[in-house]
Each structure stands twice: as structure tokens, then as C-alpha cells.
Design a protein around this motif. Structure first.
Motif, PDB file in Angstrom:
ATOM      1  N   UNK A 158       0.845  -1.199   0.000  1.00 26.71           N
ATOM      2  CA  UNK A 158       0.000   0.000   0.000  1.00 26.71           C
ATOM      3  C   UNK A 158       0.876   1.244   0.000  1.00 26.71           C
ATOM      4  N   UNK A 159       0.617   2.228  -0.884  1.00 28.41           N
ATOM      5  CA  UNK A 159       1.390   3.482  -0.857  1.00 28.41           C
ATOM      6  C   UNK A 159       1.089   4.281   0.413  1.00 28.41           C
ATOM      7  N   UNK A 160       2.026   4.272   1.346  1.00 31.25           N
ATOM      8  CA  UNK A 160       1.758   4.822   2.679  1.00 31.25           C
ATOM      9  C   UNK A 160       1.493   6.324   2.658  1.00 31.25           C
ATOM     10  N   UNK A 161       2.143   7.072   1.761  1.00 34.60           N
ATOM     11  CA  UNK A 161       1.941   8.520   1.740  1.00 34.60           C
ATOM     12  C   UNK A 161       0.547   8.914   1.284  1.00 34.60           C
ATOM     13  N   UNK A 162      -0.165   7.986   0.658  1.00 35.45           N
ATOM     14  CA  UNK A 162      -1.535   8.254   0.221  1.00 35.45           C
ATOM     15  C   UNK A 162      -2.543   7.705   1.226  1.00 35.45           C
ATOM     16  N   UNK A 163      -2.391   6.458   1.599  1.00 27.97           N
ATOM     17  CA  UNK A 163      -3.411   5.768   2.388  1.00 27.97           C
ATOM     18  C   UNK A 163      -3.090   5.678   3.881  1.00 27.97           C
ATOM     19  N   UNK A 164      -1.864   5.983   4.265  1.00 26.37           N
ATOM     20  CA  UNK A 164      -1.492   5.877   5.670  1.00 26.37           C
ATOM     21  C   UNK A 164      -0.804   7.125   6.171  1.00 26.37           C
ATOM     22  N   UNK A 165       0.240   6.916   6.966  1.00 26.94           N
ATOM     23  CA  UNK A 165       1.042   8.002   7.494  1.00 26.94           C
ATOM     24  C   UNK A 165       2.197   8.327   6.553  1.00 26.94           C
ATOM     25  N   UNK A 166       2.430   9.617   6.339  1.00 23.57           N
ATOM     26  CA  UNK A 166       3.655   9.997   5.657  1.00 23.57           C
ATOM     27  C   UNK A 166       4.831   9.682   6.573  1.00 23.57           C
ATOM     28  N   UNK A 167       5.870   9.134   5.998  1.00 26.46           N
ATOM     29  CA  UNK A 167       7.010   8.676   6.802  1.00 26.46           C
ATOM     30  C   UNK A 167       7.564   9.783   7.689  1.00 26.46           C
ATOM     31  N   UNK A 168       7.682  10.990   7.155  1.00 20.55           N
ATOM     32  CA  UNK A 168       8.271  12.082   7.943  1.00 20.55           C
ATOM     33  C   UNK A 168       7.382  12.434   9.133  1.00 20.55           C
ATOM     34  N   UNK A 169       6.060  12.305   8.982  1.00 26.31           N
ATOM     35  CA  UNK A 169       5.153  12.653  10.067  1.00 26.31           C
ATOM     36  C   UNK A 169       5.188  11.620  11.186  1.00 26.31           C
ATOM     37  N   UNK A 170       5.092  10.345  10.820  1.00 28.20           N
ATOM     38  CA  UNK A 170       5.066   9.333  11.878  1.00 28.20           C
ATOM     39  C   UNK A 170       6.423   9.245  12.594  1.00 28.20           C
ATOM     40  N   UNK A 171       7.517   9.501  11.868  1.00 27.72           N
ATOM     41  CA  UNK A 171       8.827   9.490  12.518  1.00 27.72           C
ATOM     42  C   UNK A 171       9.027  10.714  13.401  1.00 27.72           C
ATOM     43  N   UNK A 172       8.465  11.833  13.003  1.00 30.95           N
ATOM     44  CA  UNK A 172       8.515  13.015  13.860  1.00 30.95           C
ATOM     45  C   UNK A 172       7.732  12.768  15.140  1.00 30.95           C
ATOM     46  N   UNK A 173       6.570  12.162  15.028  1.00 27.92           N
ATOM     47  CA  UNK A 173       5.781  11.829  16.211  1.00 27.92           C
ATOM     48  C   UNK A 173       6.548  10.875  17.125  1.00 27.92           C
ATOM     49  N   UNK A 174       7.245   9.933  16.507  1.00 27.84           N
ATOM     50  CA  UNK A 174       8.037   8.977  17.287  1.00 27.84           C
ATOM     51  C   UNK A 174       9.152   9.674  18.068  1.00 27.84           C
ATOM     52  N   UNK A 175       9.946  10.504  17.366  1.00 27.60           N
ATOM     53  CA  UNK A 175      11.136  11.094  18.000  1.00 27.60           C
ATOM     54  C   UNK A 175      10.791  12.257  18.929  1.00 27.60           C
ATOM     55  N   UNK A 176       9.763  13.023  18.597  1.00 23.27           N
ATOM     56  CA  UNK A 176       9.446  14.216  19.384  1.00 23.27           C
ATOM     57  C   UNK A 176       8.528  13.932  20.568  1.00 23.27           C
ATOM     58  N   UNK A 177       7.741  12.847  20.494  1.00 21.49           N
ATOM     59  CA  UNK A 177       6.757  12.592  21.544  1.00 21.49           C
ATOM     60  C   UNK A 177       6.899  11.192  22.133  1.00 21.49           C
ATOM     61  N   UNK A 178       6.720  10.168  21.320  1.00 25.14           N
ATOM     62  CA  UNK A 178       6.558   8.814  21.843  1.00 25.14           C
ATOM     63  C   UNK A 178       7.800   8.298  22.568  1.00 25.14           C
ATOM     64  N   UNK A 179       8.968   8.518  21.985  1.00 26.98           N
ATOM     65  CA  UNK A 179      10.192   7.993  22.590  1.00 26.98           C
ATOM     66  C   UNK A 179      10.673   8.809  23.784  1.00 26.98           C
ATOM     67  N   UNK A 180      10.154  10.010  23.960  1.00 29.83           N
ATOM     68  CA  UNK A 180      10.650  10.904  25.014  1.00 29.83           C
ATOM     69  C   UNK A 180       9.979  10.672  26.368  1.00 29.83           C
ATOM     70  N   UNK A 181       8.897   9.893  26.391  1.00 25.91           N
ATOM     71  CA  UNK A 181       8.123   9.781  27.610  1.00 25.91           C
ATOM     72  C   UNK A 181       8.648   8.659  28.504  1.00 25.91           C
ATOM     73  N   UNK A 182       8.528   8.842  29.807  1.00 27.43           N
ATOM     74  CA  UNK A 182       8.999   7.829  30.751  1.00 27.43           C
ATOM     75  C   UNK A 182       7.976   6.724  30.964  1.00 27.43           C
ATOM     76  N   UNK A 183       6.701   7.008  30.723  1.00 32.70           N
ATOM     77  CA  UNK A 183       5.667   5.995  30.930  1.00 32.70           C
ATOM     78  C   UNK A 183       5.631   5.035  29.732  1.00 32.70           C
ATOM     79  N   UNK A 184       5.240   3.779  29.950  1.00 31.46           N
ATOM     80  CA  UNK A 184       5.193   2.817  28.844  1.00 31.46           C
ATOM     81  C   UNK A 184       3.993   3.061  27.929  1.00 31.46           C
TER      82      UNK A 184
END
Length: 331
Positions: free
Chosen positions: A242-268
């Protein structure tokens, strides 16, 4: 009446035993239903949703100890074309759920833009219909916090105004997880010659958009320091074909969410529950994730396909115990 020391110690042991039972009984289950698509051209979506509600009610009545069902989450694409009667059908059917069970809806991409075979709204007003029907239902739930969906937000990306339906579900029990429901659905127009909204996800990184709302609740989640379960329509990982940039998350957006928010938190953050691609799938949400535990991703298939849904058990530590697949559809 006086107690001997031995009797008092026996009493404390018995009390401790009963308290341990109370703590252990805090484990529970929730239901995920996704991609209902009321109004689908095959015409069986309503039949299947009714069958699922009947099945859940039956399990709740006959096997309460096994499942300890508490909540039902509808993770988007409630409707096929975001028509008012399609949303109303969801409400009518879900109101048949046992009154002791909580049900909460999320939006999907099919719920954003209203159209039929001959006509289409000029703007994505589905989120306003969602707000009229479900806004107070969500906001008045005693476990819901930080609901953003009753406020109209200027959307500078598309020069419109939008309702973003994000909220937190918190039982207040320290041994239980917190649920975060996220509206990443694009408000962009579908490609030329297609009706409805763009099928992919968007960050909505502007004042009171989803990304900034998500960031704003981080202090609360950090203070609670409990597992967080994400609920959203679009999974982070897209099927390989599936072309992710059309039907899912754009790679740059989901990776930004990962590095800026998800990986920074102490809670699981053990798992994200999603739909969208109409498949059973379990695995990691990212190829690279610099945090323990890894963020896992569960996708449930469309309930419109034979009444499929999932029951997810939560163990005594607030983590995922198991995910069971169910088929409630009539023969």
C-alpha cells in the motif's frame, strides 16, 4: 470483645487475602470494533453491527468472570459516506449495548466528508455531524478527560474550521492503563474524480490541532506514570503493498511523532489499536523505536465483513494480556 494476638494476626492475614483478591479483580477487557461503514453498498453493515452488539451483551451476561468487559471502542469509519443517517444508525445500534458497558466512538477518514452518489458537501463537515451526535456522549462520560471535540478549531492547512475528536479515558485506578483516542484523519479533499476526504493521516500541527493537543496532555500522562494505550483509525505501519503517503502516514510525520513525543516519555506505551486496512495484524509499529517496551500495533478488520471484532484483556499491571478475535456475523 477482645482478640488474642493470634486471632488478630489471623484477621490481618484474612484481610490481606481479601484485599489481594480486590486488586487482582481490577483486570478487565475492552472491545475494539472498527470500520463499520454504515451505508456500505452491500447493505449488511447494520446487520453485522447489531450482531456484534448482541454477541457482546451475551458474553457480558454469560461469562462476566472470564472477560470482565468494561468498554467498547469504535476506532473509526463508523460510516461509509458521513451522511447524518449513517451516524444516527451507529447511535441507535450502540444504545442497545448493556447499559453497564461504556462505548466511545472515534472518527475515521470515511467520517470526514459527507456525500452520496450524486452530491457532495463542498467542505469536510462530517466532524461537525459527529460532534452534534456524539460530542455530549463523550464529554459527559465520567472517565473521559481533555475532550477536544466540542470546540471548533481554525484549520489553517485547509482554510476551514474543524472539530478534532481527541480524548483521554482514565478510570482513576492506578493499576489500570490510560487510553488516549486520537483524531489524525485528514481533512483534505480526495484525489480528483473521487468523492470524500483524502484517505491518509495528518498531524494537524497547529493550535488546538491533534498533534499539539497530544503534546499538551503529556504532563498529565507523565504525572500518572501508567501504561498508555493509543486508539486511532490509522495504524503507523502500512501494509507493504500500500502506498503509505496516500493511504497511511507519511514517513516524515510518523517518525517526527516517534522522536518528538513517543520515545521521550517515561511511561510505557505498549500498544496502538487501529483499523483502516481491514485486516487482522499484530507486530511492531515502527522499524526503529528507541524505547522499551517496543510500541506494538494491533489492527482489527472491518466489522462490516462478517461481524468481526476483537476483545482485548488487560492484566493486573495495566499491560496487554491477550487479543482475541471474534466473528459475530449471521450465517
Amino acid at each position: 470483645m477482645s482478640l488474642s494476638l493470634g486471632s488478630f494476626i489471623s484477621f490481618l492475614i484474612l484481610l490481606s487475602f481479601h484485599l489481594s483478591i480486590i486488586v487482582a479483580s481490577s483486570s478487565f477487557s475492552f472491545v475494539q470494533i472498527t470500520d463499520i461503514h454504515i451505508g456500505d453498498s452491500k447493505g449488511r453493515a447494520t446487520i453485522y453491527l447489531n450482531a456484534i452488539v448482541d454477541y457482546i451483551n451475551h458474553l457480558h451476561a454469560t461469562q462476566p468472570d472470564k472477560y470482565n468487559l468494561r468498554s467498547v471502542y469504535l476506532t473509526g469509519d463508523l460510516t461509509n459516506t458521513a451522511l447524518p443517517w449513517e451516524f444516527q444508525t451507529i447511535q441507535t445500534v450502540m444504545d442497545k449495548l448493556n447499559s453497564t458497558l461504556q462505548w466511545l466512538p472515534l472518527m475515521g477518514n470515511h467520517d470526514c466528508w459527507t456525500y452520496n452518489s450524486t452530491w457532495e458537501e463542498p467542505f469536510p463537515t462530517g466532524d461537525a455531524i459527529f460532534q452534534r451526535l456524539f460530542g455530549n456522549h463523550i464529554a459527559n462520560d465520567k472517565t473521559v478527560k481533555f475532550y477536544s471535540g466540542n470546540s471548533l478549531v481554525p484549520n489553517p492547512e485547509h482554510n476551514i474550521q474543524s472539530f478534532f475528536h481527541n480524548f483521554v479515558v482514565d478510570s482513576g485506578v492506578h493499576s489500570e492503563p490510560i487510553f488516549v483516542a486520537l483524531d489524525w484523519n485528514s481533512r483534505a479533499k480526495a484525489a480528483p474524480t473521487y468523492k470524500g476526504s483524502w484517505p491518509g493521516a495528518e498531524m494537524h500541527d497547529f493550535a488546538n490541532g491533534t498533534y499539539q493537543w497530544f503534546q499538551s496532555i503529556m504532563p498529565f500522562l507523565e504525572e500518572q506514570n501508567r501504561p498508555v494505550i493509543m486508539l486511532q483509525h490509522h495504524p503507523f505501519r502500512t501494509p507493504t503493498f500500500v502506498p503509505t503517503d496516500i493511504y497511511g502516514w507519511r514517513s516524515k510525520d510518523k517518525n517526527r511523532l516517534r522522536t518528538e513525543v513517543l520515545e521521550k516519555q517515561s511511561f510505557p506505551i505498549p500498544e496502538v489499536f487501529a483499523g483502516h486496512f481491514h485486516r487482522w495484524w499484530d507486530g511492531t509499529a515502527y522499524d526503529t523505536y528507541h524505547k522499551t517496551p517496543d510500541l506494538m500495533q494491533h489492527e482489527s478488520p472491518a466489522s462490516k465483513d462478517d461481524g468481526l471484532f476483537a476483545i482485548v484483556s488487560i492484566d493486573e499491571t495495566g499491560m496487554i494480556g491477550s487479543v482475541e478475535e471474534f466473528h459475530a456475523g449471521p450465517a
